[in-house]
Design an enzyme around this catalytic site. Sequence first.
Site, PDB file in Angstrom:
ATOM      1  N   THR A 115       0.819  -1.213   0.000  1.00 42.90           N
ATOM      2  CA  THR A 115       0.000   0.000   0.000  1.00 42.90           C
ATOM      3  C   THR A 115       0.858   1.270   0.000  1.00 42.90           C
ATOM      4  O   THR A 115       1.905   1.335   0.641  1.00 42.90           O
ATOM      5  CB  THR A 115      -0.898  -0.014   1.254  1.00 42.90           C
ATOM      6  OG1 THR A 115      -1.613  -1.245   1.256  1.00 42.90           O
ATOM      7  CG2 THR A 115      -1.873   1.137   1.263  1.00 42.90           C
TER       8      THR A 115
ATOM      9  N   TRP B 282       0.822   1.819   6.037  1.00 43.86           N
ATOM     10  CA  TRP B 282       0.018   0.733   6.630  1.00 43.86           C
ATOM     11  C   TRP B 282       0.746  -0.594   6.593  1.00 43.86           C
ATOM     12  O   TRP B 282       0.167  -1.614   6.258  1.00 43.86           O
ATOM     13  CB  TRP B 282      -1.344   0.596   5.930  1.00 43.86           C
ATOM     14  CG  TRP B 282      -2.187   1.811   5.987  1.00 43.86           C
ATOM     15  CD1 TRP B 282      -2.702   2.488   4.941  1.00 43.86           C
ATOM     16  CD2 TRP B 282      -2.621   2.515   7.168  1.00 43.86           C
ATOM     17  NE1 TRP B 282      -3.424   3.577   5.381  1.00 43.86           N
ATOM     18  CE2 TRP B 282      -3.381   3.606   6.741  1.00 43.86           C
ATOM     19  CE3 TRP B 282      -2.414   2.323   8.537  1.00 43.86           C
ATOM     20  CZ2 TRP B 282      -3.954   4.514   7.629  1.00 43.86           C
ATOM     21  CZ3 TRP B 282      -2.972   3.223   9.426  1.00 43.86           C
ATOM     22  CH2 TRP B 282      -3.741   4.303   8.962  1.00 43.86           C
TER      23      TRP B 282
ATOM     24  N   THR C 108       1.973  -3.557   8.284  1.00 43.35           N
ATOM     25  CA  THR C 108       1.884  -4.348   9.522  1.00 43.35           C
ATOM     26  C   THR C 108       3.255  -4.974   9.772  1.00 43.35           C
ATOM     27  O   THR C 108       3.875  -5.491   8.839  1.00 43.35           O
ATOM     28  CB  THR C 108       0.817  -5.455   9.380  1.00 43.35           C
ATOM     29  OG1 THR C 108      -0.414  -4.849   9.030  1.00 43.35           O
ATOM     30  CG2 THR C 108       0.661  -6.241  10.677  1.00 43.35           C
TER      31      THR C 108
ATOM     32  N   GLN D  54     -23.728  -4.825  23.370  1.00 46.57           N
ATOM     33  CA  GLN D  54     -25.116  -4.500  23.725  1.00 46.57           C
ATOM     34  C   GLN D  54     -25.583  -5.339  24.922  1.00 46.57           C
ATOM     35  O   GLN D  54     -26.228  -4.825  25.831  1.00 46.57           O
ATOM     36  CB  GLN D  54     -26.027  -4.767  22.504  1.00 46.57           C
ATOM     37  CG  GLN D  54     -27.425  -4.216  22.637  1.00 46.57           C
ATOM     38  CD  GLN D  54     -27.466  -2.686  22.611  1.00 46.57           C
ATOM     39  OE1 GLN D  54     -26.545  -2.046  22.126  1.00 46.57           O
ATOM     40  NE2 GLN D  54     -28.510  -2.111  23.177  1.00 46.57           N
TER      41      GLN D  54
ATOM     42  N   HIS E  46     -23.705  -6.505  27.231  1.00 47.49           N
ATOM     43  CA  HIS E  46     -23.013  -5.985  28.424  1.00 47.49           C
ATOM     44  C   HIS E  46     -23.569  -4.634  28.866  1.00 47.49           C
ATOM     45  O   HIS E  46     -23.261  -4.172  29.976  1.00 47.49           O
ATOM     46  CB  HIS E  46     -21.505  -5.840  28.158  1.00 47.49           C
ATOM     47  CG  HIS E  46     -20.733  -7.123  28.257  1.00 47.49           C
ATOM     48  ND1 HIS E  46     -20.828  -8.116  27.323  1.00 47.49           N
ATOM     49  CD2 HIS E  46     -19.862  -7.585  29.190  1.00 47.49           C
ATOM     50  CE1 HIS E  46     -20.047  -9.129  27.663  1.00 47.49           C
ATOM     51  NE2 HIS E  46     -19.455  -8.832  28.792  1.00 47.49           N
TER      52      HIS E  46
ATOM     53  N   GLY F  87     -24.043  -0.757  29.582  1.00 45.30           N
ATOM     54  CA  GLY F  87     -23.079   0.308  29.906  1.00 45.30           C
ATOM     55  C   GLY F  87     -21.727  -0.253  30.297  1.00 45.30           C
ATOM     56  O   GLY F  87     -20.675   0.320  29.954  1.00 45.30           O
TER      57      GLY F  87
ATOM     58  N   GLU G  37      -6.020  -5.915   4.319  1.00 46.86           N
ATOM     59  CA  GLU G  37      -5.885  -7.016   3.348  1.00 46.86           C
ATOM     60  C   GLU G  37      -7.089  -7.089   2.398  1.00 46.86           C
ATOM     61  O   GLU G  37      -7.531  -8.163   1.999  1.00 46.86           O
ATOM     62  CB  GLU G  37      -5.586  -8.341   4.058  1.00 46.86           C
ATOM     63  CG  GLU G  37      -4.279  -8.226   4.850  1.00 46.86           C
ATOM     64  CD  GLU G  37      -3.572  -9.515   5.120  1.00 46.86           C
ATOM     65  OE1 GLU G  37      -3.721 -10.449   4.327  1.00 46.86           O
ATOM     66  OE2 GLU G  37      -2.845  -9.573   6.129  1.00 46.86           O
TER      67      GLU G  37
HETATM   68  N1  CAA Z   1      -3.966 -15.007  -7.819  1.00 41.72           N
HETATM   69  C1  CAA Z   1      -3.120 -14.969  -8.892  1.00 41.72           C
HETATM   70  N2  CAA Z   1      -3.168 -14.002  -9.836  1.00 41.72           N
HETATM   71  C2  CAA Z   1      -4.112 -13.048  -9.688  1.00 41.72           C
HETATM   72  C3  CAA Z   1      -5.009 -13.018  -8.614  1.00 41.72           C
HETATM   73  C4  CAA Z   1      -4.912 -14.051  -7.650  1.00 41.72           C
HETATM   74  N3  CAA Z   1      -5.717 -14.079  -6.590  1.00 41.72           N
HETATM   75  N4  CAA Z   1      -5.836 -11.959  -8.737  1.00 41.72           N
HETATM   76  C5  CAA Z   1      -5.464 -11.337  -9.870  1.00 41.72           C
HETATM   77  N5  CAA Z   1      -4.424 -11.986 -10.440  1.00 41.72           N
HETATM   78  C6  CAA Z   1      -3.697 -11.612 -11.658  1.00 41.72           C
HETATM   79  C7  CAA Z   1      -4.624 -11.388 -12.825  1.00 41.72           C
HETATM   80  O1  CAA Z   1      -4.866 -12.594 -13.522  1.00 41.72           O
HETATM   81  C8  CAA Z   1      -3.827 -10.400 -13.644  1.00 41.72           C
HETATM   82  O2  CAA Z   1      -2.800 -11.104 -14.293  1.00 41.72           O
HETATM   83  P1  CAA Z   1      -2.219 -10.647 -15.745  1.00 41.72           P
HETATM   84  O3  CAA Z   1      -1.369  -9.453 -15.491  1.00 41.72           O
HETATM   85  O4  CAA Z   1      -1.456 -11.822 -16.209  1.00 41.72           O
HETATM   86  O5  CAA Z   1      -3.418 -10.306 -16.591  1.00 41.72           O
HETATM   87  C9  CAA Z   1      -3.164  -9.509 -12.596  1.00 41.72           C
HETATM   88  O6  CAA Z   1      -3.092 -10.330 -11.413  1.00 41.72           O
HETATM   89  C10 CAA Z   1      -3.918  -8.237 -12.251  1.00 41.72           C
HETATM   90  O7  CAA Z   1      -5.221  -8.607 -11.815  1.00 41.72           O
HETATM   91  P2  CAA Z   1      -6.483  -7.649 -11.984  1.00 41.72           P
HETATM   92  O8  CAA Z   1      -6.547  -7.180 -13.388  1.00 41.72           O
HETATM   93  O9  CAA Z   1      -7.662  -8.362 -11.414  1.00 41.72           O
HETATM   94  O10 CAA Z   1      -6.064  -6.407 -11.065  1.00 41.72           O
HETATM   95  P3  CAA Z   1      -6.866  -5.081 -10.690  1.00 41.72           P
HETATM   96  O11 CAA Z   1      -5.935  -3.942 -10.831  1.00 41.72           O
HETATM   97  O12 CAA Z   1      -8.177  -5.045 -11.411  1.00 41.72           O
HETATM   98  O13 CAA Z   1      -7.078  -5.247  -9.097  1.00 41.72           O
HETATM   99  C11 CAA Z   1      -8.254  -5.752  -7.076  1.00 41.72           C
HETATM  100  C12 CAA Z   1      -7.965  -6.094  -8.573  1.00 41.72           C
HETATM  101  C13 CAA Z   1      -9.058  -6.944  -6.608  1.00 41.72           C
HETATM  102  C14 CAA Z   1      -9.041  -4.481  -6.903  1.00 41.72           C
HETATM  103  C15 CAA Z   1      -6.909  -5.663  -6.315  1.00 41.72           C
HETATM  104  O14 CAA Z   1      -6.212  -4.466  -6.639  1.00 41.72           O
HETATM  105  C16 CAA Z   1      -7.068  -5.737  -4.818  1.00 41.72           C
HETATM  106  O15 CAA Z   1      -7.214  -6.827  -4.277  1.00 41.72           O
HETATM  107  N6  CAA Z   1      -7.026  -4.567  -4.137  1.00 41.72           N
HETATM  108  C17 CAA Z   1      -6.983  -4.529  -2.682  1.00 41.72           C
HETATM  109  C18 CAA Z   1      -5.558  -4.481  -2.229  1.00 41.72           C
HETATM  110  C19 CAA Z   1      -5.400  -4.953  -0.837  1.00 41.72           C
HETATM  111  O16 CAA Z   1      -5.982  -5.948  -0.412  1.00 41.72           O
HETATM  112  N7  CAA Z   1      -4.522  -4.294  -0.085  1.00 41.72           N
HETATM  113  C20 CAA Z   1      -4.196  -4.663   1.229  1.00 41.72           C
HETATM  114  C21 CAA Z   1      -2.704  -4.563   1.409  1.00 41.72           C
HETATM  115  S1  CAA Z   1      -1.967  -5.395   2.774  1.00 41.72           S
HETATM  116  C22 CAA Z   1      -2.528  -4.626   4.170  1.00 41.72           C
HETATM  117  O17 CAA Z   1      -3.673  -4.459   4.359  1.00 41.72           O
HETATM  118  C23 CAA Z   1      -1.570  -4.201   5.225  1.00 41.72           C
HETATM  119  C24 CAA Z   1      -0.857  -5.267   5.876  1.00 41.72           C
HETATM  120  O18 CAA Z   1       0.334  -5.206   6.087  1.00 41.72           O
HETATM  121  C25 CAA Z   1      -1.606  -6.425   6.442  1.00 41.72           C
END
Ligand code: CAA
Length: 380
Positions: free
Chosen positions: A126, A156, A158, A337, A339, A341, A364
């Site tokens: 991120t 962000w 972790t 709820q 519990h 207050g 995530e």
């Molecule tokens: N497994 C393998 N490959 C995958 C996949 C999966 N689950 N999902 C997508 N892909 C591949 C696609 O096939 C595509 O491959 P090609 O380049 O070969 O075509 C590529 O990845 C891109 O996929 P998309 O076109 O679907 O990508 P998008 O830009 O449309 O994004 C989205 C899709 C679902 C919105 C994605 O961006 C997403 O999940 N966003 C949320 C991000 C997120 O979860 N962030 C949290 C970060 S971690 C955190 O919270 C902090 C921490 O430290 C815990």
Amino acid sequence: MDFELTEELTMVRDMARTFADEVLAPRATKADRDGFIDPEVFAKIGELGLWGLTIPEAYGGAGMGNLALSLVLEELNRACASTGVTVSVHNSLLGAPIKRHGTEEQKKRWMPKLATGEVLGCYCLTEPNAGSDAGALRTTAVLDGDEWVIDGTKIWVTNGGIAGLAIVYVRTDPSASNSKGISAIVVPMDTKGVTVGKPEKKTGIRGSSTTEVVFEGVRVPKDHLLGGLNRGFPIALETLDGGRIGIASQAVGIAQACLDRAVKYSKEREQFGQPIAEFQAIQWKLADMATRIDASRALVHKAAWLRDRDERCTREAAEAKMFASQTANFCADEALQIHGGAGYTDDFDIERLFRDARITEIYEGATDIQRIVIARAVLA
Ligand code: CAA
């Protein structure tokens, strides 16, 4: 179909349960108030082999799978969600991608220290302008001779303040559209030019470390590239399939803790001449909580089981994460709820659980993103 856990899975779950009850639960409030987890807790996690739970035995780990990890994470999170997310991220967002995409040489180099917890891991995806739209990230890596030079800011993160090793998602082909030109690079956190920002002041999971991480002219050897050049974004999302099972397990643990406390309190608290558990209004709440928790746990186990069979589980992980995190928030709200207050004060754990539950619908991949992932699979 067999719902019975194997002897090995029962053993590891029971070990985590005992550790959670005896070590984590008595320290959870303090971790929340101090803003960090007692280092002794980390040492005990190492002794139990939980840092390396999913790392293969050949590299010093316990060689167990995602189902084992979700059982363990449910137990840890039932007691302390700050500790739970720390272990989840280390195993699922750092250990797993090295195991799944690393070369033999990379695995030998990094896994043994991750397995013992001598080095903890974090996942840097991120950025200020790339949250849900992770593919819009701007951090760059340019090859200079035999080294990658990395510049950019991640937020962000972790485990940011406690990690020794990071997977950093960087743009290696600026001409490619959004998610296409991204690579994954492994960066030791003590590399010159890596700066860890101040811990974020969060609503919940306050004992866990969440920071900004800045990369300024950070140089790492060329062979720190994980997986193929410009193939980092699929690795990031594939890794999140596993990470989301971890957060869903966390949500189940928090939800179960809420139900346990609601049951206990409603049997003790008397109003109108009887324990409030005798009132149907309370019983209905408990019934709804229990049913949603059972359904969440089933979704989590199904996703983990699929991942352990090396089958694609993107939809199942998203369903588990969405439903379990909504369940955690539902149960925290209902338990508070019940519990009344008292639940709104810090005399009871419910207020901490209420705050901890909230993040499970955000990190995530927010619930809205899980819906996109599920809908794409349904429509495909
Ligand atoms: N497994 C393998 N490959 C995958 C996949 C999966 N689950 N999902 C997508 N892909 C591949 C696609 O096939 C595509 O491959 P090609 O380049 O070969 O075509 C590529 O990845 C891109 O996929 P998309 O076109 O679907 O990508 P998008 O830009 O449309 O994004 C989205 C899709 C679902 C919105 C994605 O961006 C997403 O999940 N966003 C949320 C991000 C997120 O979860 N962030 C949290 C970060 S971690 C955190 O919270 C902090 C921490 O430290 C815990």
